[in-house]
Design a protein around this motif. Structure first.
Motif, PDB file in Angstrom:
ATOM      1  N   HIS A  37      29.668  32.788  51.845  1.00 32.85           N
ATOM      2  CA  HIS A  37      29.800  31.372  52.154  1.00 32.85           C
ATOM      3  C   HIS A  37      31.180  30.881  51.755  1.00 32.85           C
ATOM      4  O   HIS A  37      31.753  31.325  50.757  1.00 32.85           O
ATOM      5  N   ARG A  38      31.747  29.949  52.519  1.00 32.52           N
ATOM      6  CA  ARG A  38      33.123  29.540  52.246  1.00 32.52           C
ATOM      7  C   ARG A  38      33.274  28.862  50.884  1.00 32.52           C
ATOM      8  O   ARG A  38      34.360  28.877  50.302  1.00 32.52           O
ATOM      9  N   ASP A  39      32.186  28.272  50.366  1.00 35.70           N
ATOM     10  CA  ASP A  39      32.282  27.652  49.048  1.00 35.70           C
ATOM     11  C   ASP A  39      32.495  28.692  47.943  1.00 35.70           C
ATOM     12  O   ASP A  39      32.937  28.357  46.841  1.00 35.70           O
ATOM     13  N   ALA A  40      32.161  29.956  48.243  1.00 33.25           N
ATOM     14  CA  ALA A  40      32.368  31.016  47.260  1.00 33.25           C
ATOM     15  C   ALA A  40      33.805  31.529  47.255  1.00 33.25           C
ATOM     16  O   ALA A  40      34.153  32.370  46.420  1.00 33.25           O
ATOM     17  N   GLU A  41      34.643  31.032  48.182  1.00 33.06           N
ATOM     18  CA  GLU A  41      36.047  31.442  48.203  1.00 33.06           C
ATOM     19  C   GLU A  41      36.730  31.072  46.892  1.00 33.06           C
ATOM     20  O   GLU A  41      37.525  31.848  46.362  1.00 33.06           O
ATOM     21  N   TRP A  42      36.412  29.894  46.365  1.00 25.97           N
ATOM     22  CA  TRP A  42      36.996  29.481  45.093  1.00 25.97           C
ATOM     23  C   TRP A  42      36.603  30.455  43.987  1.00 25.97           C
ATOM     24  O   TRP A  42      37.445  30.871  43.187  1.00 25.97           O
ATOM     25  N   LEU A  43      35.308  30.788  43.960  1.00 22.33           N
ATOM     26  CA  LEU A  43      34.825  31.688  42.920  1.00 22.33           C
ATOM     27  C   LEU A  43      35.448  33.071  43.059  1.00 22.33           C
ATOM     28  O   LEU A  43      35.755  33.722  42.061  1.00 22.33           O
ATOM     29  N   ALA A  44      35.654  33.535  44.289  1.00 20.50           N
ATOM     30  CA  ALA A  44      36.265  34.843  44.509  1.00 20.50           C
ATOM     31  C   ALA A  44      37.691  34.876  43.950  1.00 20.50           C
ATOM     32  O   ALA A  44      38.096  35.846  43.296  1.00 20.50           O
ATOM     33  N   HIS A  45      38.456  33.818  44.211  1.00 19.40           N
ATOM     34  CA  HIS A  45      39.821  33.755  43.677  1.00 19.40           C
ATOM     35  C   HIS A  45      39.795  33.616  42.155  1.00 19.40           C
ATOM     36  O   HIS A  45      40.609  34.232  41.454  1.00 19.40           O
ATOM     37  N   ALA A  46      38.859  32.821  41.645  1.00 19.99           N
ATOM     38  CA  ALA A  46      38.746  32.666  40.199  1.00 19.99           C
ATOM     39  C   ALA A  46      38.373  34.001  39.546  1.00 19.99           C
ATOM     40  O   ALA A  46      38.916  34.363  38.497  1.00 19.99           O
ATOM     41  N   ALA A  47      37.468  34.741  40.168  1.00 27.25           N
ATOM     42  CA  ALA A  47      37.062  36.034  39.635  1.00 27.25           C
ATOM     43  C   ALA A  47      38.236  37.007  39.577  1.00 27.25           C
ATOM     44  O   ALA A  47      38.391  37.769  38.622  1.00 27.25           O
ATOM     45  N   SER A  48      39.079  36.966  40.604  1.00 32.69           N
ATOM     46  CA  SER A  48      40.264  37.822  40.613  1.00 32.69           C
ATOM     47  C   SER A  48      41.195  37.479  39.461  1.00 32.69           C
ATOM     48  O   SER A  48      41.722  38.369  38.787  1.00 32.69           O
ATOM     49  N   ILE A  49      41.387  36.182  39.218  1.00 31.59           N
ATOM     50  CA  ILE A  49      42.245  35.743  38.112  1.00 31.59           C
ATOM     51  C   ILE A  49      41.663  36.202  36.769  1.00 31.59           C
ATOM     52  O   ILE A  49      42.395  36.613  35.859  1.00 31.59           O
ATOM     53  N   MET A  50      40.338  36.147  36.656  1.00 28.71           N
ATOM     54  CA  MET A  50      39.681  36.485  35.390  1.00 28.71           C
ATOM     55  C   MET A  50      39.551  37.992  35.174  1.00 28.71           C
ATOM     56  O   MET A  50      39.108  38.432  34.119  1.00 28.71           O
ATOM     57  N   GLY A  51      39.906  38.796  36.179  1.00 25.88           N
ATOM     58  CA  GLY A  51      39.893  40.242  35.995  1.00 25.88           C
ATOM     59  C   GLY A  51      38.666  40.940  36.533  1.00 25.88           C
ATOM     60  O   GLY A  51      38.339  42.056  36.093  1.00 25.88           O
ATOM     61  N   PHE A  52      37.980  40.323  37.494  1.00 32.51           N
ATOM     62  CA  PHE A  52      36.830  40.954  38.144  1.00 32.51           C
ATOM     63  C   PHE A  52      37.214  41.425  39.536  1.00 32.51           C
ATOM     64  O   PHE A  52      38.012  40.784  40.226  1.00 32.51           O
ATOM     65  N   GLY A  53      36.618  42.515  39.968  1.00 30.56           N
ATOM     66  CA  GLY A  53      36.644  42.848  41.372  1.00 30.56           C
ATOM     67  C   GLY A  53      35.553  42.068  42.080  1.00 30.56           C
ATOM     68  O   GLY A  53      34.615  41.574  41.440  1.00 30.56           O
ATOM     69  N   THR A  54      35.646  41.928  43.385  1.00 28.79           N
ATOM     70  CA  THR A  54      34.623  41.197  44.125  1.00 28.79           C
ATOM     71  C   THR A  54      34.208  41.974  45.375  1.00 28.79           C
ATOM     72  O   THR A  54      35.021  42.650  45.999  1.00 28.79           O
ATOM     73  N   VAL A  55      32.932  41.866  45.677  1.00 24.21           N
ATOM     74  CA  VAL A  55      32.368  42.381  46.921  1.00 24.21           C
ATOM     75  C   VAL A  55      31.664  41.217  47.578  1.00 24.21           C
ATOM     76  O   VAL A  55      30.827  40.567  46.950  1.00 24.21           O
ATOM     77  N   ARG A  56      31.996  40.945  48.842  1.00 28.54           N
ATOM     78  CA  ARG A  56      31.455  39.782  49.522  1.00 28.54           C
ATOM     79  C   ARG A  56      30.280  40.192  50.409  1.00 28.54           C
ATOM     80  O   ARG A  56      30.380  41.112  51.203  1.00 28.54           O
ATOM     81  N   GLY A  57      29.180  39.475  50.279  1.00 25.12           N
ATOM     82  CA  GLY A  57      28.017  39.748  51.104  1.00 25.12           C
ATOM     83  C   GLY A  57      26.811  39.002  50.583  1.00 25.12           C
ATOM     84  O   GLY A  57      26.824  38.448  49.475  1.00 25.12           O
ATOM     85  N   SER A  58      25.770  38.944  51.380  1.00 25.61           N
ATOM     86  CA  SER A  58      24.529  38.299  50.985  1.00 25.61           C
ATOM     87  C   SER A  58      23.395  38.878  51.812  1.00 25.61           C
ATOM     88  O   SER A  58      23.591  39.723  52.682  1.00 25.61           O
ATOM     89  N   SER A  59      22.194  38.392  51.548  1.00 22.11           N
ATOM     90  CA  SER A  59      21.033  38.882  52.281  1.00 22.11           C
ATOM     91  C   SER A  59      21.023  38.386  53.730  1.00 22.11           C
ATOM     92  O   SER A  59      20.311  38.916  54.574  1.00 22.11           O
ATOM     93  N   ASN A  60      21.824  37.379  54.026  1.00 21.30           N
ATOM     94  CA  ASN A  60      21.821  36.792  55.362  1.00 21.30           C
ATOM     95  C   ASN A  60      23.027  37.179  56.202  1.00 21.30           C
ATOM     96  O   ASN A  60      22.996  37.084  57.419  1.00 21.30           O
ATOM     97  N   TRP A  61      24.118  37.587  55.553  1.00 20.30           N
ATOM     98  CA  TRP A  61      25.352  37.834  56.309  1.00 20.30           C
ATOM     99  C   TRP A  61      26.124  38.946  55.627  1.00 20.30           C
ATOM    100  O   TRP A  61      26.434  38.881  54.450  1.00 20.30           O
ATOM    101  N   GLY A  62      26.415  39.985  56.345  1.00 22.29           N
ATOM    102  CA  GLY A  62      27.286  41.036  55.820  1.00 22.29           C
ATOM    103  C   GLY A  62      26.634  41.967  54.827  1.00 22.29           C
ATOM    104  O   GLY A  62      27.314  42.597  54.031  1.00 22.29           O
ATOM    105  N   SER A  63      25.292  42.079  54.826  1.00 22.42           N
ATOM    106  CA  SER A  63      24.624  42.865  53.800  1.00 22.42           C
ATOM    107  C   SER A  63      24.927  44.360  53.927  1.00 22.42           C
ATOM    108  O   SER A  63      25.063  45.048  52.917  1.00 22.42           O
ATOM    109  N   ILE A  64      25.032  44.889  55.144  1.00 21.85           N
ATOM    110  CA  ILE A  64      25.316  46.312  55.325  1.00 21.85           C
ATOM    111  C   ILE A  64      26.729  46.633  54.843  1.00 21.85           C
ATOM    112  O   ILE A  64      26.956  47.596  54.124  1.00 21.85           O
ATOM    113  N   ALA A  65      27.691  45.793  55.234  1.00 17.58           N
ATOM    114  CA  ALA A  65      29.075  46.003  54.789  1.00 17.58           C
ATOM    115  C   ALA A  65      29.173  45.882  53.274  1.00 17.58           C
ATOM    116  O   ALA A  65      29.892  46.650  52.617  1.00 17.58           O
ATOM    117  N   ALA A  66      28.449  44.923  52.703  1.00 21.69           N
ATOM    118  CA  ALA A  66      28.476  44.745  51.250  1.00 21.69           C
ATOM    119  C   ALA A  66      27.887  45.960  50.549  1.00 21.69           C
ATOM    120  O   ALA A  66      28.407  46.409  49.522  1.00 21.69           O
TER     121      ALA A  66
END
Length: 285
Positions: free
Chosen positions: A78-107
Protein backbone atom coordinates in the motif's frame (compact mmCIF):
# COMPACT_ATOMS: atom_id res chain seq x y z
CA UNK A 1 -1.62 0.20 -11.58
CA UNK A 2 -0.54 0.65 -7.97
CA UNK A 3 -0.45 4.27 -6.82
CA UNK A 4 2.60 5.53 -4.98
CA UNK A 5 3.66 8.77 -3.39
CA UNK A 6 6.27 10.85 -5.23
CA UNK A 7 9.73 9.69 -4.08
CA UNK A 8 10.56 12.96 -2.32
CA UNK A 9 7.38 12.76 -0.25
CA UNK A 10 8.13 9.17 0.79
CA UNK A 11 11.74 10.03 1.69
CA UNK A 12 10.72 13.11 3.67
CA UNK A 13 7.93 11.24 5.40
CA UNK A 14 10.27 8.37 6.24
CA UNK A 15 12.87 10.70 7.76
CA UNK A 16 10.18 12.46 9.79
CA UNK A 17 8.86 9.11 11.00
CA UNK A 18 12.33 8.05 12.15
CA UNK A 19 12.79 11.30 14.07
CA UNK A 20 9.39 10.92 15.72
CA UNK A 21 9.89 7.27 16.72
CA UNK A 22 13.40 7.84 18.08
CA UNK A 23 12.36 10.85 20.16
CA UNK A 24 9.29 9.01 21.46
CA UNK A 25 11.12 5.81 22.36
CA UNK A 26 14.07 7.62 23.96
CA UNK A 27 11.86 8.61 26.89
CA UNK A 28 10.74 5.07 27.73
CA UNK A 29 11.93 2.54 30.27
CA UNK A 30 12.15 -0.59 28.08
CA UNK A 31 12.91 -3.94 29.67
CA UNK A 32 12.82 -7.55 28.56
CA UNK A 33 12.61 -11.13 29.74
CA UNK A 34 13.90 -14.00 27.61
CA UNK A 35 13.47 -17.71 27.31
CA UNK A 36 16.84 -17.75 25.56
CA UNK A 37 18.66 -14.44 25.20
CA UNK A 38 20.70 -15.93 22.36
CA UNK A 39 17.57 -15.74 20.16
CA UNK A 40 17.66 -11.94 20.20
CA UNK A 41 18.84 -10.89 16.70
CA UNK A 42 21.14 -8.27 18.24
CA UNK A 43 22.91 -10.92 20.29
CA UNK A 44 26.37 -11.76 18.89
CA UNK A 45 25.78 -15.34 20.09
CA UNK A 46 22.59 -15.71 18.04
CA UNK A 47 22.99 -19.25 16.62
CA UNK A 48 20.69 -19.17 13.58
CA UNK A 49 18.37 -17.04 11.53
CA UNK A 50 14.76 -16.84 12.67
CA UNK A 51 11.33 -15.50 11.77
CA UNK A 52 10.37 -12.94 14.41
CA UNK A 53 6.65 -12.30 14.83
CA UNK A 54 4.81 -9.66 16.87
CA UNK A 55 1.47 -7.94 16.55
CA UNK A 56 1.20 -4.97 14.21
CA UNK A 57 0.07 -2.54 16.93
CA UNK A 58 3.46 -2.75 18.69
CA UNK A 59 5.77 -2.44 15.68
CA UNK A 60 7.34 0.79 17.02
CA UNK A 61 9.33 -1.06 19.72
CA UNK A 62 11.35 -3.49 17.57
CA UNK A 63 11.46 -0.87 14.80
CA UNK A 64 13.23 1.58 17.12
CA UNK A 65 15.49 -0.87 18.93
CA UNK A 66 16.51 -3.66 16.56
CA UNK A 67 17.77 -1.93 13.44
CA UNK A 68 21.12 -2.94 11.89
CA UNK A 69 20.61 -6.52 13.08
CA UNK A 70 20.40 -8.21 9.67
CA UNK A 71 16.59 -8.20 9.66
CA UNK A 72 14.28 -7.81 6.67
CA UNK A 73 10.70 -6.75 7.35
CA UNK A 74 7.64 -7.73 5.34
CA UNK A 75 5.73 -4.54 4.54
CA UNK A 76 2.49 -3.89 2.69
CA UNK A 77 2.56 -2.64 -0.90
CA UNK A 78 0.00 0.00 0.00
CA UNK A 79 1.29 3.48 -0.81
CA UNK A 80 0.95 4.56 2.83
CA UNK A 81 3.66 2.00 3.65
CA UNK A 82 6.13 3.88 1.42
CA UNK A 83 6.98 6.11 4.37
CA UNK A 84 7.58 3.10 6.59
CA UNK A 85 9.74 1.44 3.92
CA UNK A 86 12.00 4.49 3.70
CA UNK A 87 12.06 4.81 7.49
CA UNK A 88 13.00 1.13 7.80
CA UNK A 89 15.89 1.64 5.40
CA UNK A 90 17.16 4.57 7.47
CA UNK A 91 16.88 2.50 10.66
CA UNK A 92 18.91 -0.36 9.17
CA UNK A 93 16.24 -2.86 8.10
CA UNK A 94 15.84 -4.57 4.79
CA UNK A 95 12.32 -4.58 3.37
CA UNK A 96 10.23 -6.98 1.33
CA UNK A 97 7.03 -5.56 -0.12
CA UNK A 98 3.90 -7.68 -0.36
CA UNK A 99 0.65 -8.66 1.28
CA UNK A 100 -2.05 -11.30 1.18
CA UNK A 101 -3.95 -9.26 -1.41
CA UNK A 102 -1.23 -7.96 -3.74
CA UNK A 103 2.16 -9.30 -4.70
CA UNK A 104 2.13 -12.31 -2.36
CA UNK A 105 3.95 -14.66 -4.79
CA UNK A 106 6.67 -12.10 -5.53
CA UNK A 107 7.00 -11.36 -1.81
CA UNK A 108 7.34 -15.07 -0.99
CA UNK A 109 10.13 -15.47 -3.54
CA UNK A 110 11.92 -12.42 -2.15
CA UNK A 111 11.53 -13.66 1.44
CA UNK A 112 13.04 -17.01 0.47
CA UNK A 113 15.95 -15.19 -1.15
CA UNK A 114 16.76 -12.84 1.73
CA UNK A 115 16.31 -15.58 4.34
CA UNK A 116 19.62 -17.08 3.19
CA UNK A 117 21.50 -14.24 4.87
CA UNK A 118 19.03 -12.39 7.12
CA UNK A 119 16.42 -12.80 9.81
CA UNK A 120 12.80 -12.09 8.87
CA UNK A 121 10.30 -9.95 10.80
CA UNK A 122 6.58 -10.29 10.16
CA UNK A 123 3.47 -8.81 11.76
CA UNK A 124 1.20 -11.82 11.24
CA UNK A 125 -2.04 -9.87 11.61
CA UNK A 126 -1.02 -7.13 9.13
CA UNK A 127 -1.60 -5.23 7.04
CA UNK A 128 -5.38 -5.14 7.52
CA UNK A 129 -6.22 -7.55 10.32
CA UNK A 130 -8.26 -8.89 11.97
CA UNK A 131 -6.41 -7.68 15.05
CA UNK A 132 -4.31 -10.32 16.82
CA UNK A 133 -5.40 -13.07 14.46
CA UNK A 134 -2.49 -14.78 12.80
CA UNK A 135 -2.40 -15.54 9.08
CA UNK A 136 -1.04 -18.86 7.83
CA UNK A 137 1.85 -17.24 5.94
CA UNK A 138 4.48 -17.40 8.71
CA UNK A 139 3.69 -21.09 9.34
CA UNK A 140 4.10 -21.95 5.68
CA UNK A 141 7.28 -19.87 5.47
CA UNK A 142 8.82 -21.45 8.58
CA UNK A 143 8.04 -24.91 7.22
CA UNK A 144 9.38 -24.10 3.77
CA UNK A 145 12.60 -22.46 5.00
CA UNK A 146 13.07 -24.57 8.14
CA UNK A 147 13.62 -21.40 10.15
CA UNK A 148 12.24 -21.20 13.70
CA UNK A 149 9.40 -18.84 14.57
CA UNK A 150 10.33 -16.65 17.52
CA UNK A 151 7.30 -14.93 19.11
CA UNK A 152 7.79 -11.55 20.75
CA UNK A 153 5.15 -10.20 23.10
CA UNK A 154 5.20 -6.44 23.67
CA UNK A 155 3.31 -4.25 26.10
CA UNK A 156 3.11 -0.59 27.10
CA UNK A 157 1.80 1.13 30.19
CA UNK A 158 -1.59 2.70 29.28
CA UNK A 159 -0.60 3.65 25.72
CA UNK A 160 -2.56 6.02 23.52
CA UNK A 161 -4.63 3.95 21.08
CA UNK A 162 -5.38 5.10 17.54
CA UNK A 163 -8.72 4.42 15.88
CA UNK A 164 -7.19 1.96 13.41
CA UNK A 165 -8.07 -1.69 12.82
CA UNK A 166 -5.25 -2.80 15.15
CA UNK A 167 -5.78 -0.10 17.82
CA UNK A 168 -2.20 0.99 17.11
CA UNK A 169 -0.31 1.74 20.34
CA UNK A 170 1.60 4.96 20.92
CA UNK A 171 3.47 5.07 24.24
CA UNK A 172 2.97 7.78 26.80
CA UNK A 173 6.21 9.76 27.23
CA UNK A 174 8.37 8.60 30.15
CA UNK A 175 6.29 5.45 30.65
CA UNK A 176 7.18 1.75 30.54
CA UNK A 177 7.44 -0.69 27.63
CA UNK A 178 8.09 -4.39 28.08
CA UNK A 179 9.06 -7.34 25.88
CA UNK A 180 8.91 -11.09 26.49
CA UNK A 181 10.68 -13.17 23.86
CA UNK A 182 9.30 -16.67 23.75
CA UNK A 183 10.89 -19.99 22.92
CA UNK A 184 11.84 -20.68 19.30
CA UNK A 185 9.15 -22.79 17.63
CA UNK A 186 10.23 -25.25 14.96
CA UNK A 187 7.64 -26.15 12.32
CA UNK A 188 7.88 -29.56 10.55
CA UNK A 189 8.84 -29.53 6.89
CA UNK A 190 5.89 -31.46 5.49
CA UNK A 191 2.47 -30.18 6.49
CA UNK A 192 -1.06 -30.86 5.35
CA UNK A 193 -3.61 -28.05 5.26
CA UNK A 194 -4.94 -29.28 8.58
CA UNK A 195 -1.43 -29.25 10.07
CA UNK A 196 -0.84 -25.67 8.89
CA UNK A 197 -4.04 -24.53 10.56
CA UNK A 198 -3.18 -26.42 13.75
CA UNK A 199 0.22 -24.77 14.04
CA UNK A 200 -1.27 -21.38 13.16
CA UNK A 201 -3.70 -21.64 16.08
CA UNK A 202 -0.99 -22.84 18.46
CA UNK A 203 1.50 -20.09 17.55
CA UNK A 204 -1.26 -17.47 17.71
CA UNK A 205 -2.15 -18.69 21.20
CA UNK A 206 1.46 -18.43 22.37
CA UNK A 207 1.91 -14.95 20.85
CA UNK A 208 -1.31 -13.68 22.44
CA UNK A 209 -0.27 -15.14 25.79
CA UNK A 210 3.14 -13.45 25.66
CA UNK A 211 1.57 -10.15 24.57
CA UNK A 212 -1.00 -10.12 27.38
CA UNK A 213 1.73 -11.02 29.89
CA UNK A 214 3.96 -8.18 28.61
CA UNK A 215 1.04 -5.74 28.83
CA UNK A 216 0.28 -6.75 32.41
CA UNK A 217 3.98 -6.47 33.28
CA UNK A 218 4.16 -2.95 31.81
CA UNK A 219 1.14 -1.87 33.84
CA UNK A 220 2.23 -3.57 37.08
CA UNK A 221 4.99 -1.17 38.22
CA UNK A 222 6.89 -4.32 39.25
CA UNK A 223 10.25 -5.54 37.95
CA UNK A 224 10.30 -8.81 36.07
CA UNK A 225 12.22 -11.81 37.31
CA UNK A 226 15.76 -11.55 35.88
CA UNK A 227 14.77 -8.67 33.62
CA UNK A 228 17.32 -6.89 31.47
CA UNK A 229 17.28 -3.56 29.68
CA UNK A 230 16.12 -3.84 26.08
CA UNK A 231 18.35 -0.96 24.98
CA UNK A 232 21.15 -3.19 23.74
CA UNK A 233 23.61 -1.97 21.14
CA UNK A 234 22.92 -3.58 17.80
CA UNK A 235 25.67 -5.63 16.14
CA UNK A 236 25.25 -5.04 12.42
CA UNK A 237 28.70 -5.97 11.17
CA UNK A 238 30.55 -9.25 11.44
CA UNK A 239 33.72 -7.50 12.60
CA UNK A 240 31.82 -5.96 15.55
CA UNK A 241 30.58 -9.26 16.93
CA UNK A 242 33.80 -10.07 18.80
CA UNK A 243 33.70 -6.73 20.60
CA UNK A 244 29.98 -6.97 21.28
CA UNK A 245 30.28 -10.52 22.65
CA UNK A 246 32.41 -9.14 25.48
CA UNK A 247 29.82 -6.51 26.41
CA UNK A 248 28.26 -6.74 29.84
CA UNK A 249 24.70 -6.70 28.48
CA UNK A 250 24.93 -9.95 26.52
CA UNK A 251 27.05 -11.69 29.14
CA UNK A 252 24.46 -10.72 31.74
CA UNK A 253 21.58 -11.77 29.48
CA UNK A 254 23.23 -15.14 28.84
CA UNK A 255 23.49 -15.74 32.59
CA UNK A 256 19.87 -14.69 33.09
CA UNK A 257 18.17 -16.81 30.46
CA UNK A 258 14.84 -17.23 32.16
CA UNK A 259 12.16 -19.78 31.45
CA UNK A 260 9.02 -17.88 30.48
CA UNK A 261 7.44 -20.58 28.30
CA UNK A 262 7.79 -24.20 29.26
CA UNK A 263 9.93 -26.00 26.62
CA UNK A 264 8.10 -28.58 24.56
CA UNK A 265 9.05 -30.95 21.78
CA UNK A 266 7.88 -30.36 18.23
CA UNK A 267 4.15 -29.70 18.30
CA UNK A 268 2.23 -32.68 16.99
CA UNK A 269 -1.31 -32.24 15.69
CA UNK A 270 -2.57 -35.12 17.85
CA UNK A 271 -1.44 -33.55 21.12
CA UNK A 272 -3.10 -30.67 22.86
CA UNK A 273 -0.44 -28.40 24.32
CA UNK A 274 -0.77 -26.85 27.81
CA UNK A 275 -1.01 -23.12 28.26
CA UNK A 276 2.41 -21.41 28.36
CA UNK A 277 3.39 -20.39 31.86
CA UNK A 278 4.49 -16.85 32.67
CA UNK A 279 6.35 -16.78 35.94
CA UNK A 280 5.28 -14.19 38.48
CA UNK A 281 6.87 -10.79 38.90
CA UNK A 282 8.93 -10.30 42.00
CA UNK A 283 7.82 -7.67 44.45
CA UNK A 284 9.32 -4.20 44.39
CA UNK A 285 10.66 -4.75 47.87
Amino acid sequence: MRKTHPPWIARTGGAALVTFVKSMMSTLDVRAMYVQAQNDPANPFCPRRGIYIFWHEYITIPFALRGHCDISMLLSRHRDAEWLAHAASIMGFGTVRGSSNWGSIAALKELIKVSRTQHLAITPDGPQGPRREMAQGPIYLASKLQMPIIPMGFGMDRPFRLGTWDKFALPRPFSRARMIMGQAIDIPRKLSKEDVEFHRVEVQRVLNHLTVAAEKWAESHLPGENEVSFFATATPLQKQKETSSKGRFWLQAAQRDYLVVRPTAHIEPEEKQPEPTILSFRSAS
